[in-house]
Design a protein around this motif. Structure first.
Motif, PDB file in Angstrom:
ATOM      1  N   THR A  12       0.852  -1.177   0.000  1.00  0.00           N
ATOM      2  CA  THR A  12       0.000   0.000   0.000  1.00  0.00           C
ATOM      3  C   THR A  12       0.891   1.231   0.000  1.00  0.00           C
ATOM      4  O   THR A  12       2.089   1.171   0.339  1.00  0.00           O
ATOM      5  CB  THR A  12      -0.907   0.047   1.248  1.00  0.00           C
ATOM      6  N   VAL A  13       0.338   2.353  -0.361  1.00  0.00           N
ATOM      7  CA  VAL A  13       1.091   3.613  -0.375  1.00  0.00           C
ATOM      8  C   VAL A  13       1.619   3.918   1.021  1.00  0.00           C
ATOM      9  O   VAL A  13       2.765   4.321   1.193  1.00  0.00           O
ATOM     10  CB  VAL A  13       0.203   4.764  -0.906  1.00  0.00           C
ATOM     11  N   GLN A  14       0.797   3.679   2.017  1.00  0.00           N
ATOM     12  CA  GLN A  14       1.186   3.947   3.403  1.00  0.00           C
ATOM     13  C   GLN A  14       2.365   3.053   3.821  1.00  0.00           C
ATOM     14  O   GLN A  14       3.316   3.523   4.448  1.00  0.00           O
ATOM     15  CB  GLN A  14      -0.011   3.721   4.312  1.00  0.00           C
ATOM     16  N   SER A  15       2.318   1.791   3.462  1.00  0.00           N
ATOM     17  CA  SER A  15       3.406   0.863   3.805  1.00  0.00           C
ATOM     18  C   SER A  15       4.685   1.230   3.061  1.00  0.00           C
ATOM     19  O   SER A  15       5.775   1.224   3.643  1.00  0.00           O
ATOM     20  CB  SER A  15       3.010  -0.571   3.477  1.00  0.00           C
ATOM     21  N   ALA A  16       4.550   1.550   1.784  1.00  0.00           N
ATOM     22  CA  ALA A  16       5.724   1.936   0.995  1.00  0.00           C
ATOM     23  C   ALA A  16       6.364   3.192   1.565  1.00  0.00           C
ATOM     24  O   ALA A  16       7.591   3.293   1.638  1.00  0.00           O
ATOM     25  CB  ALA A  16       5.336   2.145  -0.466  1.00  0.00           C
ATOM     26  N   ALA A  17       5.552   4.138   1.989  1.00  0.00           N
ATOM     27  CA  ALA A  17       6.086   5.383   2.566  1.00  0.00           C
ATOM     28  C   ALA A  17       6.821   5.106   3.878  1.00  0.00           C
ATOM     29  O   ALA A  17       7.903   5.653   4.127  1.00  0.00           O
ATOM     30  CB  ALA A  17       4.955   6.389   2.792  1.00  0.00           C
ATOM     31  N   ALA A  18       6.254   4.250   4.723  1.00  0.00           N
ATOM     32  CA  ALA A  18       6.900   3.919   6.000  1.00  0.00           C
ATOM     33  C   ALA A  18       8.227   3.206   5.763  1.00  0.00           C
ATOM     34  O   ALA A  18       9.238   3.521   6.407  1.00  0.00           O
ATOM     35  CB  ALA A  18       5.969   3.051   6.852  1.00  0.00           C
ATOM     36  N   LEU A  19       8.238   2.263   4.836  1.00  0.00           N
ATOM     37  CA  LEU A  19       9.474   1.534   4.543  1.00  0.00           C
ATOM     38  C   LEU A  19      10.525   2.443   3.920  1.00  0.00           C
ATOM     39  O   LEU A  19      11.723   2.317   4.212  1.00  0.00           O
ATOM     40  CB  LEU A  19       9.182   0.340   3.647  1.00  0.00           C
ATOM     41  N   SER A  20      10.105   3.370   3.108  1.00  0.00           N
ATOM     42  CA  SER A  20      11.034   4.336   2.518  1.00  0.00           C
ATOM     43  C   SER A  20      11.638   5.227   3.605  1.00  0.00           C
ATOM     44  O   SER A  20      12.841   5.492   3.616  1.00  0.00           O
ATOM     45  CB  SER A  20      10.304   5.186   1.478  1.00  0.00           C
ATOM     46  N   LEU A  22      11.974   4.466   6.741  1.00  0.00           N
ATOM     47  CA  LEU A  22      12.876   3.635   7.533  1.00  0.00           C
ATOM     48  C   LEU A  22      14.218   3.450   6.835  1.00  0.00           C
ATOM     49  O   LEU A  22      15.270   3.447   7.483  1.00  0.00           O
ATOM     50  CB  LEU A  22      12.229   2.279   7.838  1.00  0.00           C
ATOM     51  N   ALA A  23      14.207   3.325   5.526  1.00  0.00           N
ATOM     52  CA  ALA A  23      15.467   3.214   4.770  1.00  0.00           C
ATOM     53  C   ALA A  23      16.276   4.498   4.890  1.00  0.00           C
ATOM     54  O   ALA A  23      17.503   4.457   5.034  1.00  0.00           O
ATOM     55  CB  ALA A  23      15.170   2.893   3.302  1.00  0.00           C
ATOM     56  N   THR A  24      15.593   5.636   4.851  1.00  0.00           N
ATOM     57  CA  THR A  24      16.269   6.925   5.022  1.00  0.00           C
ATOM     58  C   THR A  24      16.878   7.027   6.418  1.00  0.00           C
ATOM     59  O   THR A  24      18.014   7.478   6.579  1.00  0.00           O
ATOM     60  CB  THR A  24      15.270   8.081   4.795  1.00  0.00           C
ATOM     61  N   LEU A  25      16.141   6.597   7.419  1.00  0.00           N
ATOM     62  CA  LEU A  25      16.640   6.629   8.792  1.00  0.00           C
ATOM     63  C   LEU A  25      17.828   5.691   8.975  1.00  0.00           C
ATOM     64  O   LEU A  25      18.757   5.992   9.728  1.00  0.00           O
ATOM     65  CB  LEU A  25      15.518   6.280   9.775  1.00  0.00           C
ATOM     66  N   ASP A  26      17.805   4.582   8.270  1.00  0.00           N
ATOM     67  CA  ASP A  26      18.928   3.646   8.321  1.00  0.00           C
ATOM     68  C   ASP A  26      20.197   4.321   7.790  1.00  0.00           C
ATOM     69  O   ASP A  26      21.281   4.148   8.347  1.00  0.00           O
ATOM     70  CB  ASP A  26      18.602   2.396   7.519  1.00  0.00           C
TER      71      ASP A  26
END
Length: 123
Positions: A12-20, A22-26
């Motif tokens: 979902t758009v919401q899941s993709a945004a959260a995972l993106s 998290l990748a930035t935070l990583d």
């Protein structure tokens, strides 16, 4: 007869945004790791003066505050409860980031004790 292609589950758009996010935070936590390495180099250098060690200690204090803010404001702002398709992946990644923050904080506590001892020895 060829096998049909595997169906891939779309996020979902919401899941993709959260995972993106998290990748930035990583990637951001890698910057904290690099800074920690620079602090360690100052401590291990025999040429470091008491003034340099004091400056490093002060930078470490600021770093610790920034790490805490990073963890409690940025990492913890990622809400996984409302996610559907990427929920488990996001939960795992967020947990890993929090664990990494805690490990860095623990290493910094040990480092701060070492730098305080080095300052005393050079003063």
């Amino acid at each position: 007869m060829s096998t049909p292609p595997k169906m891939q589950r779309r996020q979902t758009v919401q899941s993709a945004a959260a995972l993106s996010k998290l990748a930035t935070l990583d990637a951001e936590i890698s910057q904290f790791e690099a800074s920690y390495g620079a602090f360690s180099a100052t401590l291990s250098s025999p040429e470091s003066s008491a003034e340099q060690l004091i400056q490093t200690r002060n930078e470490c204090r600021q770093w610790s505050g920034n790490l805490e803010k990073f963890q409690y404001v940025k990492v913890d702002s990622i809400i996984t409860a409302d996610l559907t398709t990427g929920k488990e992946e996001a939960k795992v990644k967020r947990k890993e980031l929090n664990k990494h923050c805690e490990e860095l904080r623990t290493r910094m506590e040990v480092f701060m004790a070492s730098i305080e001892a080095a300052i005393k020895a050079k003063s």
